[in-house]
Design a protein around this motif. Sequence first.
Motif, mmCIF file in Angstrom:
data_model
loop_
_atom_site.group_PDB
_atom_site.id
_atom_site.type_symbol
_atom_site.label_atom_id
_atom_site.label_comp_id
_atom_site.label_asym_id
_atom_site.label_seq_id
_atom_site.Cartn_x
_atom_site.Cartn_y
_atom_site.Cartn_z
ATOM 1 N N GLY A 28 16.991 33.240 39.807
ATOM 2 C CA GLY A 28 17.202 34.607 40.254
ATOM 3 C C GLY A 28 18.644 35.023 40.401
ATOM 4 N N ASN A 29 19.582 34.086 40.286
ATOM 5 C CA ASN A 29 21.002 34.394 40.421
ATOM 6 C C ASN A 29 21.679 34.390 39.050
ATOM 7 O OD1 ASN A 29 20.962 34.434 43.337
ATOM 8 N ND2 ASN A 29 20.818 32.199 43.252
ATOM 9 N N GLU A 30 22.558 35.374 38.828
ATOM 10 C CA GLU A 30 23.245 35.454 37.542
ATOM 11 C C GLU A 30 24.107 34.221 37.338
ATOM 12 O OE1 GLU A 30 26.365 38.383 35.175
ATOM 13 O OE2 GLU A 30 24.943 39.266 36.607
ATOM 14 N N ALA A 31 23.918 33.562 36.161
ATOM 15 C CA ALA A 31 24.622 32.318 35.882
ATOM 16 C C ALA A 31 25.716 32.484 34.841
ATOM 17 C CB ALA A 31 23.630 31.257 35.419
ATOM 18 N N GLY A 32 25.708 33.592 34.129
ATOM 19 C CA GLY A 32 26.724 33.807 33.108
ATOM 20 C C GLY A 32 26.226 34.778 32.063
ATOM 21 N N GLY A 33 27.092 35.066 31.099
ATOM 22 C CA GLY A 33 26.681 35.986 30.059
ATOM 23 C C GLY A 33 27.812 36.312 29.115
ATOM 24 N N ALA A 34 27.512 37.155 28.142
ATOM 25 C CA ALA A 34 28.505 37.563 27.148
ATOM 26 C C ALA A 34 28.227 38.998 26.723
ATOM 27 C CB ALA A 34 28.466 36.646 25.932
ATOM 28 N N THR A 35 29.303 39.742 26.461
ATOM 29 C CA THR A 35 29.187 41.122 26.002
ATOM 30 C C THR A 35 30.140 41.343 24.835
ATOM 31 O OG1 THR A 35 28.681 41.894 28.239
ATOM 32 C CG2 THR A 35 29.366 43.556 26.642
ATOM 33 N N PHE A 36 29.630 41.971 23.777
ATOM 34 C CA PHE A 36 30.456 42.315 22.625
ATOM 35 C C PHE A 36 30.328 43.815 22.395
ATOM 36 C CE2 PHE A 36 31.075 42.478 17.871
ATOM 37 C CZ PHE A 36 32.427 42.169 17.895
ATOM 38 N N ASP A 37 31.442 44.529 22.476
ATOM 39 C CA ASP A 37 31.407 45.985 22.357
ATOM 40 C C ASP A 37 31.710 46.470 20.937
ATOM 41 O OD1 ASP A 37 34.125 45.562 22.093
ATOM 42 O OD2 ASP A 37 34.697 46.655 23.925
ATOM 43 N N GLY A 38 31.759 45.530 20.007
ATOM 44 C CA GLY A 38 32.078 45.866 18.625
ATOM 45 C C GLY A 38 33.485 45.477 18.247
ATOM 46 N N THR A 39 34.332 45.250 19.258
ATOM 47 C CA THR A 39 35.720 44.854 19.021
ATOM 48 C C THR A 39 36.091 43.606 19.816
ATOM 49 O OG1 THR A 39 36.376 47.159 18.644
ATOM 50 C CG2 THR A 39 38.130 45.585 19.143
ATOM 51 N N THR A 40 35.759 43.620 21.093
ATOM 52 C CA THR A 40 36.104 42.536 22.010
ATOM 53 C C THR A 40 34.854 41.838 22.514
ATOM 54 O OG1 THR A 40 38.105 43.685 22.740
ATOM 55 C CG2 THR A 40 37.261 41.954 24.181
ATOM 56 N N LEU A 41 34.907 40.514 22.567
ATOM 57 C CA LEU A 41 33.817 39.736 23.141
ATOM 58 C C LEU A 41 34.292 39.138 24.453
ATOM 59 C CD1 LEU A 41 31.211 37.545 21.483
ATOM 60 C CD2 LEU A 41 32.516 36.543 23.360
ATOM 61 N N SER A 42 33.558 39.410 25.521
ATOM 62 C CA SER A 42 33.888 38.889 26.837
ATOM 63 C C SER A 42 32.783 37.936 27.273
ATOM 64 C CB SER A 42 34.014 40.034 27.854
ATOM 65 O OG SER A 42 34.211 39.527 29.161
ATOM 66 N N ARG A 43 33.155 36.734 27.680
ATOM 67 C CA ARG A 43 32.181 35.737 28.116
ATOM 68 C C ARG A 43 32.511 35.285 29.542
ATOM 69 N NH1 ARG A 43 28.469 32.937 25.549
ATOM 70 N NH2 ARG A 43 29.236 33.584 23.497
ATOM 71 N N SER A 44 31.505 35.260 30.405
ATOM 72 C CA SER A 44 31.697 34.821 31.782
ATOM 73 C C SER A 44 30.816 33.608 32.071
ATOM 74 C CB SER A 44 31.349 35.945 32.763
ATOM 75 O OG SER A 44 29.986 36.321 32.638
ATOM 76 N N MET A 45 31.367 32.653 32.812
ATOM 77 C CA MET A 45 30.632 31.457 33.178
ATOM 78 C C MET A 45 31.248 30.876 34.447
ATOM 79 S SD MET A 45 28.132 29.418 32.464
ATOM 80 C CE MET A 45 27.741 29.833 30.766
ATOM 81 N N ARG A 46 30.412 30.768 35.494
ATOM 82 C CA ARG A 46 30.852 30.206 36.764
ATOM 83 C C ARG A 46 32.075 30.930 37.330
ATOM 84 N NH1 ARG A 46 30.431 23.790 35.048
ATOM 85 N NH2 ARG A 46 28.173 23.777 34.638
ATOM 86 N N GLY A 47 32.052 32.245 37.210
ATOM 87 C CA GLY A 47 33.129 33.050 37.775
ATOM 88 C C GLY A 47 34.352 33.167 36.899
#
Length: 235
Positions: A83-102
């Motif tokens: 139930g808690n967010e563990a990470g993720g990734a977003t690509f807006d067409g130009t930049t890819l941002s990835r988050s993991m453990r803060g």
Amino acid sequence: MKIKMFSGLLVAWLLGFSAQGQDLTTADAVVSKYLTAIGGLEKLRSLQDMTASATADIQGRTLEMETKMKMPNKYKQVSYMMGNEAGGATFDGTTLSRSMRGQQTTKDGKEAFMEFLQGHPFPELYYDTLGVEKKLVGVEKVDDKDAYKIQYTVDGKEWYDYFDKQTGLKVKRSATNESPRGKVETDIRFGNYKEVNGIKFPFTRSQKLGQFEMTMETQSIKLNKGIDDKQFKIK
């Protein structure tokens, strides 16, 4: 123009005939058979957006993953553990941002786009444009069935996809990646294909990364429901 169209149709027909009657001899023929097997180019190019949810059991804990994609180049994936967010990734067409453990990392340009394609259901549609070279290197057994082995290379990177010889479906991907601990072998198996709106997707994705193994089971896939671009804004 008519001559070019006729030539294209003739090549497609010959590829289809070859796929049915004898062994395929080129990487293009193998990929063509695969794209036909999962729905065909016209159907694949009609896809506007996709929302998929999947789950996995990790040592008794449930991992949930939601993936949203808007063609041609927007992507967002978020994973939750208990139930808690563990990470993720977003690509807006130009930049890819990835988050993991803060921790958050970003990539731009072709490197970002290639990483985005790792989560794309059929990246083969983009490979020629990106200059990805492909080569049929042979036939190997995957789960006791013959599969065509395709080698892909671009910008010094290399990976392999395996396509079932009979069905044409993609059944495996393997690669060697660098990590802080050295080289790590990655092995992904695709299975349990199901049709959604005329397109076949693998509902089971088993991944082995070094000593770690995980099987993702797709729970649902929704196509062309309309996704706002705001969903892909990088904060």
